[in-house]
Design an enzyme around this catalytic site. Structure first.
Site, PDB file in Angstrom:
ATOM      1  N   LYS A  92       0.866  -1.184   0.000  1.00  0.00           N
ATOM      2  CA  LYS A  92       0.000   0.000   0.000  1.00  0.00           C
ATOM      3  C   LYS A  92       0.891   1.217   0.000  1.00  0.00           C
ATOM      4  O   LYS A  92       1.820   1.322   0.806  1.00  0.00           O
ATOM      5  CB  LYS A  92      -0.875  -0.022   1.278  1.00  0.00           C
ATOM      6  CG  LYS A  92      -1.725   1.206   1.477  1.00  0.00           C
ATOM      7  CD  LYS A  92      -3.081   1.026   0.845  1.00  0.00           C
ATOM      8  CE  LYS A  92      -3.857   2.308   0.676  1.00  0.00           C
ATOM      9  NZ  LYS A  92      -3.602   3.042  -0.551  1.00  0.00           N
ATOM     10  N   GLN A 113       7.398   3.788   3.660  1.00  0.00           N
ATOM     11  CA  GLN A 113       5.978   3.440   3.747  1.00  0.00           C
ATOM     12  C   GLN A 113       5.777   2.141   4.527  1.00  0.00           C
ATOM     13  O   GLN A 113       4.784   1.979   5.238  1.00  0.00           O
ATOM     14  CB  GLN A 113       5.423   3.297   2.314  1.00  0.00           C
ATOM     15  CG  GLN A 113       3.912   3.236   2.230  1.00  0.00           C
ATOM     16  CD  GLN A 113       3.269   4.621   2.299  1.00  0.00           C
ATOM     17  OE1 GLN A 113       3.754   5.557   1.696  1.00  0.00           O
ATOM     18  NE2 GLN A 113       2.176   4.739   3.034  1.00  0.00           N
ATOM     19  N   LYS A 116       5.843   3.111   8.138  1.00  0.00           N
ATOM     20  CA  LYS A 116       4.706   4.007   8.408  1.00  0.00           C
ATOM     21  C   LYS A 116       3.423   3.187   8.508  1.00  0.00           C
ATOM     22  O   LYS A 116       2.640   3.334   9.440  1.00  0.00           O
ATOM     23  CB  LYS A 116       4.587   5.009   7.248  1.00  0.00           C
ATOM     24  CG  LYS A 116       3.466   5.997   7.401  1.00  0.00           C
ATOM     25  CD  LYS A 116       3.259   6.813   6.146  1.00  0.00           C
ATOM     26  CE  LYS A 116       4.540   7.463   5.698  1.00  0.00           C
ATOM     27  NZ  LYS A 116       4.313   8.470   4.654  1.00  0.00           N
ATOM     28  N   LYS A 128       5.115   1.834  -3.309  1.00  0.00           N
ATOM     29  CA  LYS A 128       5.003   3.204  -3.819  1.00  0.00           C
ATOM     30  C   LYS A 128       5.200   3.151  -5.327  1.00  0.00           C
ATOM     31  O   LYS A 128       5.852   2.245  -5.840  1.00  0.00           O
ATOM     32  CB  LYS A 128       6.088   4.090  -3.189  1.00  0.00           C
ATOM     33  CG  LYS A 128       5.846   5.570  -3.319  1.00  0.00           C
ATOM     34  CD  LYS A 128       4.977   6.111  -2.198  1.00  0.00           C
ATOM     35  CE  LYS A 128       4.665   7.575  -2.383  1.00  0.00           C
ATOM     36  NZ  LYS A 128       3.977   8.158  -1.219  1.00  0.00           N
ATOM     37  N   GLY A 167      -2.907   8.536  -4.008  1.00  0.00           N
ATOM     38  CA  GLY A 167      -2.256   9.713  -4.585  1.00  0.00           C
ATOM     39  C   GLY A 167      -0.988  10.075  -3.843  1.00  0.00           C
ATOM     40  O   GLY A 167      -0.621   9.465  -2.855  1.00  0.00           O
ATOM     41  N   ASP A 168      -0.293  11.056  -4.341  1.00  0.00           N
ATOM     42  CA  ASP A 168       0.880  11.649  -3.687  1.00  0.00           C
ATOM     43  C   ASP A 168       1.134  12.938  -4.460  1.00  0.00           C
ATOM     44  O   ASP A 168       0.227  13.443  -5.152  1.00  0.00           O
ATOM     45  CB  ASP A 168       2.089  10.686  -3.755  1.00  0.00           C
ATOM     46  CG  ASP A 168       3.250  11.139  -2.870  1.00  0.00           C
ATOM     47  OD1 ASP A 168       3.126  11.060  -1.640  1.00  0.00           O
ATOM     48  OD2 ASP A 168       4.276  11.601  -3.407  1.00  0.00           O
ATOM     49  N   ASN A 243      -2.055  19.210  -1.043  1.00  0.00           N
ATOM     50  CA  ASN A 243      -2.989  18.426  -0.255  1.00  0.00           C
ATOM     51  C   ASN A 243      -2.629  18.448   1.238  1.00  0.00           C
ATOM     52  O   ASN A 243      -3.452  18.796   2.084  1.00  0.00           O
ATOM     53  CB  ASN A 243      -2.984  16.987  -0.809  1.00  0.00           C
ATOM     54  CG  ASN A 243      -3.885  16.079  -0.031  1.00  0.00           C
ATOM     55  OD1 ASN A 243      -3.594  15.752   1.112  1.00  0.00           O
ATOM     56  ND2 ASN A 243      -4.991  15.681  -0.606  1.00  0.00           N
ATOM     57  N   SER A 379      -6.783   5.789   4.366  1.00  0.00           N
ATOM     58  CA  SER A 379      -6.899   4.886   3.213  1.00  0.00           C
ATOM     59  C   SER A 379      -7.311   3.499   3.689  1.00  0.00           C
ATOM     60  O   SER A 379      -8.117   2.819   3.056  1.00  0.00           O
ATOM     61  CB  SER A 379      -5.570   4.780   2.471  1.00  0.00           C
ATOM     62  OG  SER A 379      -5.364   5.901   1.666  1.00  0.00           O
TER      63      SER A 379
HETATM   64  P1  NDP Z   1       0.845  18.169  -3.603  1.00  0.00           P
HETATM   65  O1  NDP Z   1       1.354  17.976  -4.974  1.00  0.00           O
HETATM   66  O2  NDP Z   1      -0.613  18.257  -3.365  1.00  0.00           O
HETATM   67  O3  NDP Z   1       1.516  19.466  -2.940  1.00  0.00           O
HETATM   68  C1  NDP Z   1       2.881  19.704  -2.873  1.00  0.00           C
HETATM   69  C2  NDP Z   1       3.059  21.187  -2.569  1.00  0.00           C
HETATM   70  O4  NDP Z   1       4.436  21.471  -2.334  1.00  0.00           O
HETATM   71  C3  NDP Z   1       2.626  22.085  -3.704  1.00  0.00           C
HETATM   72  O5  NDP Z   1       1.996  23.239  -3.167  1.00  0.00           O
HETATM   73  C4  NDP Z   1       3.964  22.474  -4.375  1.00  0.00           C
HETATM   74  O6  NDP Z   1       3.930  23.738  -5.018  1.00  0.00           O
HETATM   75  C5  NDP Z   1       4.851  22.553  -3.165  1.00  0.00           C
HETATM   76  N1  NDP Z   1       6.273  22.374  -3.399  1.00  0.00           N
HETATM   77  C6  NDP Z   1       6.921  21.411  -4.099  1.00  0.00           C
HETATM   78  N2  NDP Z   1       8.254  21.564  -3.964  1.00  0.00           N
HETATM   79  C7  NDP Z   1       8.440  22.635  -3.129  1.00  0.00           C
HETATM   80  C8  NDP Z   1       9.567  23.276  -2.573  1.00  0.00           C
HETATM   81  N3  NDP Z   1      10.792  22.847  -2.834  1.00  0.00           N
HETATM   82  N4  NDP Z   1       9.356  24.324  -1.722  1.00  0.00           N
HETATM   83  C9  NDP Z   1       8.136  24.770  -1.433  1.00  0.00           C
HETATM   84  N5  NDP Z   1       7.001  24.203  -1.932  1.00  0.00           N
HETATM   85  C10 NDP Z   1       7.185  23.150  -2.771  1.00  0.00           C
HETATM   86  O7  NDP Z   1       1.488  16.966  -2.744  1.00  0.00           O
HETATM   87  P2  NDP Z   1       1.006  16.415  -1.342  1.00  0.00           P
HETATM   88  O8  NDP Z   1       0.586  17.546  -0.481  1.00  0.00           O
HETATM   89  O9  NDP Z   1       0.114  15.265  -1.552  1.00  0.00           O
HETATM   90  O10 NDP Z   1       2.377  15.802  -0.780  1.00  0.00           O
HETATM   91  C11 NDP Z   1       3.372  16.613  -0.159  1.00  0.00           C
HETATM   92  C12 NDP Z   1       4.325  15.722   0.613  1.00  0.00           C
HETATM   93  O11 NDP Z   1       3.591  14.951   1.590  1.00  0.00           O
HETATM   94  C13 NDP Z   1       5.097  14.693  -0.214  1.00  0.00           C
HETATM   95  O12 NDP Z   1       6.356  14.474   0.376  1.00  0.00           O
HETATM   96  C14 NDP Z   1       4.253  13.426  -0.057  1.00  0.00           C
HETATM   97  O13 NDP Z   1       5.017  12.258  -0.282  1.00  0.00           O
HETATM   98  C15 NDP Z   1       3.843  13.553   1.394  1.00  0.00           C
HETATM   99  N6  NDP Z   1       2.668  12.786   1.768  1.00  0.00           N
HETATM  100  C16 NDP Z   1       1.476  12.957   1.125  1.00  0.00           C
HETATM  101  C17 NDP Z   1       0.366  12.241   1.514  1.00  0.00           C
HETATM  102  C18 NDP Z   1      -0.981  12.477   0.923  1.00  0.00           C
HETATM  103  O14 NDP Z   1      -1.957  11.930   1.473  1.00  0.00           O
HETATM  104  N7  NDP Z   1      -1.124  13.253  -0.119  1.00  0.00           N
HETATM  105  C19 NDP Z   1       0.468  11.212   2.566  1.00  0.00           C
HETATM  106  C20 NDP Z   1       1.739  11.177   3.247  1.00  0.00           C
HETATM  107  C21 NDP Z   1       2.795  11.910   2.822  1.00  0.00           C
HETATM  108  P3  NDP Z   1       2.987  24.018  -6.308  1.00  0.00           P
HETATM  109  O15 NDP Z   1       1.568  23.986  -5.761  1.00  0.00           O
HETATM  110  O16 NDP Z   1       3.383  25.372  -6.719  1.00  0.00           O
HETATM  111  O17 NDP Z   1       3.284  22.919  -7.277  1.00  0.00           O
END
Ligand code: NDP
Length: 447
Positions: A92, A113, A116, A128, A167-168, A243, A379
């Site tokens: 997962k 993961q 986690k 992943k 998603g991610d 997200n 999830s």
């Molecule tokens: P998203 O794509 O929804 O959001 C990522 C955000 O980070 C965007 O706003 C992006 O900017 C911004 N970003 C990317 N690189 C940088 C940087 N270097 N500095 C500042 N901002 C940056 O991804 P998620 O929120 O889903 O995931 C974010 C992190 O959380 C990842 O590491 C992911 O693996 C982890 N994660 C996510 C989960 C989930 O349920 N979605 C679960 C557990 C972990 P812009 O909007 O301009 O592209």
């Protein structure tokens, strides 16, 4: 580097076998640092080759993803699915679409993961996937064609009792819809093989919010346990407005915190009085950048350098963007700005030097593998609802999520106490996750 000669040999071999895979090696090194505290006490770990097996994926799938852009030109990307460890349940883990995606990044994410998922208490193994495809700037038609081509290969390795993606980064509701739709068509079955699905086709209420909300529940429990405080009145900076970041901002604000800075790829905004977090969420939902956030009064400022976020005076930081976004000099600036607690929303956003800086300066620190587990935990709840053909209310899901995050925190904290490192949640999270996977591997023989 490690006190145990066994671990030192395993690590040196890992460096040779995974040359150039920096992120993966970094994740393994952090994990081994925790195992070093207990490995000599249990000879079975070495005798059964537990660590060698834990750091080698069970299966690593790489494939071509050809698709046609809006100008009729054929483009080719590289797709991945890493099935790391299924000792405690089916694989997962999310799917990431980003230009930076490569084997090292997907392997480190799948490795993390595994532990986690073990921490959530749910029977889920670690996996992943993703591709070096960037949805930003692509038309809806291009994204759909890409998702269909990705799934035309990936479907062979997925299934409700085999491997369940979500998603991610770069994969939100729209991409999951396209991926799930194509999976359903070619498999000719409607099962809960994806999580993060839309509500109209089997998704769970609160799944999109769960990682960010769970992060705040974890942070609240941590604050209460280690300082006898709560989030009320705390000034928080959050990197990333996707997200995880935007939902963490809304939940933290609802719990009484003031969000004084946020960032995205276009830069960072800050405001002493607090950012309008609903507006940030709306901007991102409309696929706009933070540079469009209105700077119509003097206490709001914008900088094109997203790293300036770490200079903003604050109490707490939630890094929620991407791996290795915080290095040692960022960590130093954070300390100078008054930050006393860092809770990772992203996966491995702080590099090892930054983590050492926090731990050596009594800054409370929680690793992503524990603090951001709320997404995968929900999830798991979505999978349960799918298999029972029912759906729970948002209140019910939220209550379960809160309970799970509390338990994860307590499990990590109690483990840190047991090994003589009270409050070191890096050690606590790694050892608590390890214990569960180790026990299952030991029981199942050499496979
Ligand atoms: P998203 O794509 O929804 O959001 C990522 C955000 O980070 C965007 O706003 C992006 O900017 C911004 N970003 C990317 N690189 C940088 C940087 N270097 N500095 C500042 N901002 C940056 O991804 P998620 O929120 O889903 O995931 C974010 C992190 O959380 C990842 O590491 C992911 O693996 C982890 N994660 C996510 C989960 C989930 O349920 N979605 C679960 C557990 C972990 P812009 O909007 O301009 O592209």
């Amino acid at each position: 580097m490690f006190e145990s000669q066994y671990l030192q040999n395993v690590f040196e071999n890992c460096l040779k076998r995974n040359a150039g895979e920096e992120e993966f090696i970094q994740a393994v090194s952090e994990f081994l640092g925790a195992i070093d505290l207990i490995v000599e006490k249990d000879p079975d770990i070495e005798r059964l080759g537990i660590i060698e097996r834990m750091i080698e994926p069970e299966r690593l799938i790489t494939f071509r993803v050809p698709w046609v852009d809006d100008n009729g030109k054929v483009r080719v990307n590289r797709g991945f699915r890493v099935q790391f460890n299924s000792a405690i349940g089916p694989y997962k883990g999310g799917t990431r679409f980003d230009t930076s995606v490569n084997q090292s990044i997907i392997k480190f994410l799948a490795f993390e993961q595994t532990f986690k998922n073990a921490l959530t208490g749910l029977p889920l193994g670690g996996g992943k996937g993703g591709a070096d495809f960037n949805p930003v700037g692509k038309s809806e038609g291009e994204i759909m064609r890409f998702c269909q081509s990705y799934m035309a290969e990936a479907y062979r390795y997925l299934g409700p009792n085999l491997d369940i993606p979500a998603g991610d980064l770069g994969v939100g509701a729209r991409e999951i819809g396209f991926l799930f739709g194509y999976y359903r068509k070619i498999k000719n079955e409607f099962t809960g093989t994806f999580t993060g699905k839309g509500l109209s086709y089997g998704g769970s209420l609160l799944r999109p919010e769960a990682t960010g909300y769970g992060l705040c529940y974890f942070a609240s429990e941590m604050l209460s346990n280690l300082r006898g405080e709560d989030l009320k009145g705390k000034r928080i900076v959050i990197s990333g407005s996707g997200n995880v970041g935007s939902n963490a901002a809304i939940k933290a604000r609802n719990l009484g915190a003031i969000i004084v800075g946020m960032s995205d790829i276009s830069g960072m905004i800050s405001s002493e009085k607090g950012i309008d977090v609903e507006l940030v969420k709306k901007l991102k939902a409309d696929r706009k950048f933070l540079s469009k956030y209105p700077i119509d009064n003097p206490e709001v400022s914008f900088s094109e350098d997203y790293r300036n976020l770490w200079k903003v005076p604050a109490d707490i930081a939630f890094p929620c963007a991407t791996q290795n976004e915080i290095n040692k000099s960022d960590a130093e600036r954070m300390r100078e700005g008054g930050i006393f607690m860092v809770v990772e929303g992203a996966n491995m956003p702080c590099n090892q030097e930054a983590i050492h800086h926090f731990l050596n300066n009594n800054i409370l620190f929680a690793p992503g593998k524990a603090a951001n587990a709320g997404g995968v935990a929900t999830s798991g709840l979505e999978m349960t609802q799918n298999s029972l053909h029912l759906s729970w209310s948002a209140v019910e899901v939220d209550l379960r999520l809160k309970e799970i995050m509390k338990n994860i925190y307590q499990n990590c904290y109690q483990t840190s106490v047991r090994v003589g490192k009270p409050g070191n949640l890096v050690v606590g999270a790694n050892l608590a996750g390890f214990a569960k996977v180790y026990e299952a591997m030991k029981a199942q023989g050499i496979i």
